[in-house]
Motif scaffolding. Structure first.
Motif, PDB file in Angstrom:
ATOM      1  N   VAL A 140      -8.206   2.988   1.358  1.00 24.86           N
ATOM      2  CA  VAL A 140      -7.848   1.645   0.922  1.00 24.86           C
ATOM      3  C   VAL A 140      -9.134   0.828   0.877  1.00 24.86           C
ATOM      4  O   VAL A 140      -9.873   0.796   1.864  1.00 24.86           O
ATOM      5  CB  VAL A 140      -6.853   0.991   1.911  1.00 24.86           C
ATOM      6  CG1 VAL A 140      -6.658  -0.488   1.581  1.00 24.86           C
ATOM      7  CG2 VAL A 140      -5.515   1.719   1.913  1.00 24.86           C
ATOM      8  N   ARG A 185      -5.536   1.731  -4.184  1.00 23.46           N
ATOM      9  CA  ARG A 185      -5.034   0.628  -3.357  1.00 23.46           C
ATOM     10  C   ARG A 185      -6.155  -0.286  -2.892  1.00 23.46           C
ATOM     11  O   ARG A 185      -7.165   0.191  -2.381  1.00 23.46           O
ATOM     12  CB  ARG A 185      -4.322   1.214  -2.128  1.00 23.46           C
ATOM     13  CG  ARG A 185      -3.178   2.135  -2.519  1.00 23.46           C
ATOM     14  CD  ARG A 185      -2.647   2.966  -1.372  1.00 23.46           C
ATOM     15  NE  ARG A 185      -3.484   4.079  -0.951  1.00 23.46           N
ATOM     16  CZ  ARG A 185      -3.635   5.223  -1.629  1.00 23.46           C
ATOM     17  NH1 ARG A 185      -3.015   5.397  -2.774  1.00 23.46           N
ATOM     18  NH2 ARG A 185      -4.398   6.197  -1.170  1.00 23.46           N
ATOM     19  N   LEU A 222       0.838  -1.203   0.000  1.00 23.53           N
ATOM     20  CA  LEU A 222       0.000   0.000   0.000  1.00 23.53           C
ATOM     21  C   LEU A 222       0.873   1.253   0.000  1.00 23.53           C
ATOM     22  O   LEU A 222       0.560   2.245  -0.654  1.00 23.53           O
ATOM     23  CB  LEU A 222      -0.921  -0.012   1.231  1.00 23.53           C
ATOM     24  CG  LEU A 222      -1.784  -1.277   1.380  1.00 23.53           C
ATOM     25  CD1 LEU A 222      -2.553  -1.248   2.686  1.00 23.53           C
ATOM     26  CD2 LEU A 222      -2.742  -1.434   0.208  1.00 23.53           C
ATOM     27  N   ALA A 231       2.229   1.870  -3.509  1.00 24.46           N
ATOM     28  CA  ALA A 231       1.167   2.398  -4.370  1.00 24.46           C
ATOM     29  C   ALA A 231       0.855   3.846  -4.012  1.00 24.46           C
ATOM     30  O   ALA A 231       0.668   4.688  -4.898  1.00 24.46           O
ATOM     31  CB  ALA A 231      -0.089   1.543  -4.233  1.00 24.46           C
TER      32      ALA A 231
END
Ligand SMILES: [Mg+2]
Length: 182
Positions: free
Chosen positions: A163, A140, A130, A133
């Motif tokens: 996320v 994500r 994560l 990204a």
């Protein structure tokens, strides 16, 4: 869009002692079928994987190639395709920008596929996926397979949000198909 996949814990079962042979590459149920669905929808797909087992001297690059040949041929037999596999072979103690949480591989993928980060999503099971990204500006998705539940339980820093959390690759693919990754 461009879909970036972590490998261990997303496509195949994570092993604390590393995947060291094609035999040790055990696919998570439904994961390859989910990739096939994404392929069929016209998405481009790349794997971005840390493989410190190379930097640690546990396996050779040639062995990693045989492991990835199994991944690609098994996927192809289901009609799916991965367009490129990016590998960071670095040992943790000599990590370059390519080793996640560094964003080197993600940026290289964006460049290779000439894709805007806004049109790219990374699916991973670890915080460092994560982070990579986030640094590159991609969307994500955290899957709960592999280390995913542990990652979720430990909590995600605010700067990593938003996320999307998916049960597994099957659900992550549905998120992408329905735009639920932002
Ligand atoms: Mg992983």
């Amino acid at each position: 869009m461009l879909v970036l996949l972590d490998r261990d814990g997303v496509l195949n079962e994570d092993r604390p002692d590393f995947v060291k042979s094609p035999e040790e590459l055990v696919f998570i149920p439904g994961a390859l079928e989910a990739v096939t669905d994404l392929t069929a929808s016209g998405h481009r797909i790349a794997v971005v994987t840390n493989q410190s087992c190379i930097g640690r001297g546990l396996i050779s690059r040639e062995t990693l190639d045989t492991i990835h040949a199994k991944l690609l041929s098994t996927l192809a037999s289901k009609g799916g395709r991965i367009d490129h596999i990016f590998v960071a072979p670095d040992a943790p103690w000599e990590a370059t920008e390519n080793r996640k949480p560094g964003a080197g591989m993600v940026k290289a993928a964006l460049s290779m596929f000439r894709e805007n980060p806004e049109n790219a999503v990374l699916i991973g099971d670890s915080k460092r996926d994560l982070q990579a990204a986030r640094t590159a500006g991609c969307h994500r998705i955290l899957v709960q397979t592999g280390k995913g539940r542990k990652t979720q339980k430990e909590g995600l820093d605010e700067d990593l949000l938003p996320v999307s959390v998916a049960k597994n690759m099957t659900e992550a693919a549905h998120f992408i198909q329905s735009g639920r990754y932002k």
